[in-house]
Design an enzyme around this catalytic site. Structure first.
Site, PDB file in Angstrom:
ATOM      1  N   ASP A 354     -16.307  25.264  33.225  1.00 19.04           N
ATOM      2  CA  ASP A 354     -16.042  25.036  34.636  1.00 19.04           C
ATOM      3  C   ASP A 354     -15.297  26.248  35.178  1.00 19.04           C
ATOM      4  O   ASP A 354     -14.726  27.039  34.421  1.00 19.04           O
ATOM      5  CB  ASP A 354     -15.200  23.764  34.802  1.00 19.04           C
ATOM      6  CG  ASP A 354     -15.125  23.302  36.236  1.00 19.04           C
ATOM      7  OD1 ASP A 354     -15.923  23.777  37.060  1.00 19.04           O
ATOM      8  OD2 ASP A 354     -14.256  22.467  36.538  1.00 19.04           O
ATOM      9  N   ASN A 714     -18.994  21.706 -15.595  1.00 16.94           N
ATOM     10  CA  ASN A 714     -19.029  21.416 -14.165  1.00 16.94           C
ATOM     11  C   ASN A 714     -17.621  21.205 -13.617  1.00 16.94           C
ATOM     12  O   ASN A 714     -17.265  21.685 -12.528  1.00 16.94           O
ATOM     13  CB  ASN A 714     -19.893  20.172 -13.922  1.00 16.94           C
ATOM     14  CG  ASN A 714     -20.290  20.033 -12.474  1.00 16.94           C
ATOM     15  OD1 ASN A 714     -20.811  20.969 -11.878  1.00 16.94           O
ATOM     16  ND2 ASN A 714     -20.049  18.861 -11.896  1.00 16.94           N
TER      17      ASN A 714
END
Length: 877
Positions: A354, A714
């Protein structure tokens, strides 16, 4: 076409824009009422100026419901928890954990359950934000209004107002519904929260038959959510509750949050990993089962591979990166409400904003006080000051702007020697007002200010450099052009005139004739000093700025020109309605300034931009900005915004400045850069592991790594990635927007992933040929050797992937990332010799293994760096 329409259907062949969750429009009944005479409006609504009866009110309330806007659908916490559990990674890990418990592998099942609990808990806490936008709207209208019932005034809560109620308005009142003015006196309404216009708007009761204008521009209509600046009026409620313009807007933002580019990117990456698993795990299971004959061992190994391929650290990496980014951004006056918005903040390549308060100071000032040829004249300022000083009633923003020059006037003129004798108030038919002032010499002088065209019509002479000259017809057009130039420059212009009168007790508007035109006062909401440099900085960083405002195009062009934005192409709201999505996309590409927009227009422009691949941010602080804030990838508001704007936004700025916004953009890019490091690492590693595991499973007489070893590898690798959110980011990585690109990730996977397989196979060769591991009795040695090499390469390669430069020499990682790399590599060296080795199936490695491993690691790092450099030079990543 009426601007009340919402988004139009996309043209054939155009990318379809996402549909808003509700239609934003002005009630057709209100439009009809604006264009009808007062008597016809009352007759249509079945009411009179005396108001409704109680029986009528009850019937209308049953028909139309309470005067309340849309409410947010609130779900219970179990429902929101179930939504968090729908993540495909969570479902996959949960299923693998259940299988592990069912088959007797409690250790693996417990580890997987912990992953599920942590992932879901983080997601639930961080994304369990009940959006209370509509609730905030409802809270805003919990006030009363004065209506006429059975001919008598009555104070009622706003929710009890029905169509047909006659409402009394006065200064300071909030407009309680969408109203048609019946009668008015000096009524000025503040519509800034709906339209973005800084100045109050005049409203009166006459029929408005103008065509091809936005309903927000009707001169006899007041909208719910706006307020009365000054004056009084009687008005009739035409639309209430969800049928109001405000209510339709509340409905449009009460739905679920849109899926942003970041959400889509994470989802696409997640499904890419799942597709890897869907191909990999069955193949591993079948190959090991058929070649080795031990289907139980093959099953557990395939299960461990599935867990290894799951990017279970992705939620943690994303969450920590975003949380850390939010903390850093808060130190730069940027508060993040929705964590996922941070990446969109950095990826944003179009900022729609705006005008009022962002580019401008949001404060109207008197910019010029000039004579008829636009030369500055203190006498004009003095007369304007006296008018504003002596007039009765509430001072509007223009009067306050004039009165701010008190010191200038008092220093040059003896204002205290002037006395008020009378006043001729403003009305809409004259569009001017006058005060009669007793001058120091005792003479009465009428001072007038008003619309230039009205003052012109009542002036017969003008003053220039203390000479009084007749307004000959040949000069009138020249004089008009002078004030029209001011208007064309975006100024709100009032003319100032005067007339000396004989002393008498009272005066009337008939005395406003034969005036002497003194000059003009011109007002402007000026641009901020920081706006120009901030826009230039955003453009330098690849962010295109577009202005979407409800204000008029002349003012918008003036302000945008002053801050360095191109103004050759200006698109108005009426044009947006007439364009298909394909044509609107062309207009959006060419134009920077969009004026006289409704909230639906703003929302549609953003949707068209997003549907065509842009990551769009929207910055606004008014009621009219809420749908656009919700439609954008990242909605940005300020802490002084209306509640609905703040609730619709993802990011709140503590200072309404584009300079603060620029700092937030750069921080968002740093967050994305660190997230993409893990994504690249996980994706390329999994792709390489797919080839390595499949090959080893096919030709080895035993599984290449035990299931518990796969899970341990992992776990340790995941630990080494924990500090990624703290990593340093090269300046080159934040210069331009970096949207989520699966094409770039795919290219990275295809070129970088197989490199790890090359060195996995070289390790296989060493273990089988040098250390004679073909014998199943020596399988533990093979598995240990590959475990250590796999862990080392995965842990080190992040340092190649994290930067486009030469690691360590040209780009240094963060200290935590260096420490975890060293720690995990030391653990990898220690494990085969530790007391944990027998439980994990490890055995000691021969001395020759370590120099071979060192050569392997160096060759892997050098080759990956070379391939990465080639990809960068070709602009493939």
């Amino acid at each position: 076409m009426s601007p009340s329409a919402s988004t139009t259907a996309p043209a054939s062949g155009a990318a379809p824009a996402p549909k808003p969750s509700a239609k934003i429009q002005v009630s057709p009944r209100l439009i009809d009422a604006a264009r009808a005479e007062v008597a016809d409006v009352l007759r249509t609504l079945g009411t009179t100026v005396q108001g409704l009866s109680e029986d009528q009110v009850e019937r209308l309330r049953e028909l139309h419901g309470p005067n309340e806007v849309a409410q947010e659908i609130r779900h219970s916490w179990p429902w929101r928890l179930m939504i968090s559990l729908r993540n495909p990674l969570v479902v996959l890990l949960g299923a693998l954990a259940a299988i592990s418990f069912a088959t007797g592998d409690a250790r693996a099942g417990t580890v997987m359950c912990l992953m599920v609990v942590l992932g879901v808990l983080l997601k639930f806490i961080q994304e369990n934000r009940a959006d209370s936008a509509a609730a905030q709207l409802k809270a805003m209208i919990k006030v009363t209004a004065t209506v006429f019932r059975n001919g008598a005034p009555l104070e009622v809560p706003l929710k009890e107002i029905v169509p047909g109620d006659v409402v009394k308005l006065s200064a300071g009142d909030m407009i309680p519904a969408d109203l048609r003015v019946l009668s008015s006196k000096d009524l000025f309404v503040i519509q800034a929260s709906l339209t973005g216009e800084s100045l109050p708007i005049e409203k009166f009761d006459a029929r408005d038959a103008r065509e091809n204008i936005s309903p927000l521009e009707f001169s006899n209509v007041c909208f719910l959510g706006t307020s009365v600046e000054s004056g009084t009026a009687l008005a009739v409620a035409v639309a209430t509750g969800k049928q109001t313009y405000f209510g339709s807007m509340a409905g449009s933002i009460a739905g679920a949050q849109i899926e942003t580019s970041f959400d889509k990117g994470i989802k696409r990456f997640t499904w890419l990993m799942i597709r890897f698993m869907m191909v990999m795990v069955p193949l591993v299971f079948l190959i090991n089962g058929f070649t080795k004959g031990n289907w139980g061992e093959a099953f557990f190994f395939a299960l461990a591979v599935a867990v290894g391929l799951t990017p279970e650290m992705l939620p943690m990496i994303v969450s920590v990166s975003l949380s850390r980014g939010a903390i850093l951004m808060s130190r730069k006056k940027v508060i993040v409400k929705r964590l996922n918005a941070i990446q969109n903040f950095g990826a944003m390549d179009v900022l729609c904003t705006d005008k009022t308060g962002t580019l401008t100071m949001d404060h109207v000032i008197l910019e010029h006080h000039c004579d008829v040829v636009r030369k500055e004249d203190t006498a004009v300022l003095r007369d304007a000051y006296l008018i504003s000083y002596f007039q009765t009633g509430l001072k509007n923003v223009l009067d306050r702007a004039i009165l701010d020059h008190r010191e200038d006037v008092h220093q040059q003129h003896e204002v205290e020697l002037h006395k008020k004798a009378d006043e001729i108030p403003f009305d809409f038919s004259r569009r001017m007002m006058s005060v009669i002032v007793e001058m120091p010499n005792g003479m009465h002088r009428l001072l007038t200010k008003g619309a230039p065209e009205e003052v012109f019509a009542r002036s017969t002479r003008f003053e220039l450099e203390e000479d009084i000259l007749p307004m000959d017809p040949v000069l009138i057009q020249d004089l008009r052009e002078e004030y029209e130039r001011l208007s064309a420059d975006g100024f709100r212009v009032l003319a100032v005139a005067y007339k000396d009168l004989e002393r008498r007790a009272a005066y009337s508007k008939e005395d406003e004739c034969d005036l002497v035109l003194r000059g003009y006062v011109a007002f402007l909401d000026p641009p901020k000093e920081s706006a120009g440099p901030a826009i230039a900085a955003l453009q330098k960083h690849g962010v295109t700025v577009k202005i979407l405002t409800g204000d008029n195009d002349l003012v918008s062009k003036k302000v945008c020109h002053d801050v360095g934005l191109p103004t050759e192409h200006v698109v108005l709201g009426v044009h947006v309605d007439a364009l298909s999505d394909a044509d609107l996309l062309v207009a959006v590409r060419d134009a920077t300034v969009f004026a006289r927009l409704t909230p639906a227009h703003k929302q549609r422009i953003i949707q068209v931009l997003r549907a065509n691949g842009h990551v769009v941010g929207y910055m606004g602080d008014g009621i009219n900005d809420a749908p656009a804030l919700r439609a954008a990838d990242v909605g940005i508001s300020v802490d002084t915004a209306v509640d609905i704007a703040k609730e619709s936004a993802d990011v709140i700025l503590l200072e309404k400045s584009l300079m603060v916004l620029e700092e937030g953009v750069l921080e968002g890019r740093k967050v994305f850069a660190n997230i993409i490091k893990y994504v690249r690492m996980g994706a390329s590693s999994n792709f390489g592991n797919m080839f390595s595991v499949l090959g080893a499973s096919a030709f080895l007489p035993f599984v290449p790594m035990l299931p518990i070893q796969v899970l341990t590898n992992n776990l340790l690798y995941d630990f080494s990635q924990v500090p990624i959110p703290t990593d340093n980011v090269d300046p080159e990585q934040i210069v331009r927007p970096r949207p989520w690109s699966m094409d770039e990730i795919t290219r990275f996977i295809l070129f970088i992933g197989p490199i790890s397989s090359i060195f996995d196979y070289s390790t296989y060769f060493v273990m089988l040929s040098v250390f004679h591991c073909w014998d199943p009795a020596r399988s533990a040695l093979f598995q240990t050797g590959w475990f250590v090499e796999s862990l080392m390469t995965q842990t080190l390669i992040i340092h190649i992937i994290r930067t486009n430069k030469i690691p360590f020499l040209q780009s240094k990682p963060s200290v935590p990332l260096i420490l975890t790399t060293i720690i995990i590599m030391m653990v990898g060296v220690w494990l085969p010799h530790s007391s944990l080795a027998p439980a994990l199936g490890f055995t000691e490695l021969p001395g020759l293994y370590w120099p071979i491993l060192l050569v392997t690691l160096l060759a892997y790092l050098v080759l990956t760096q070379l391939v990465k450099t080639i990809l960068i030079r070709k602009a493939w990543i």
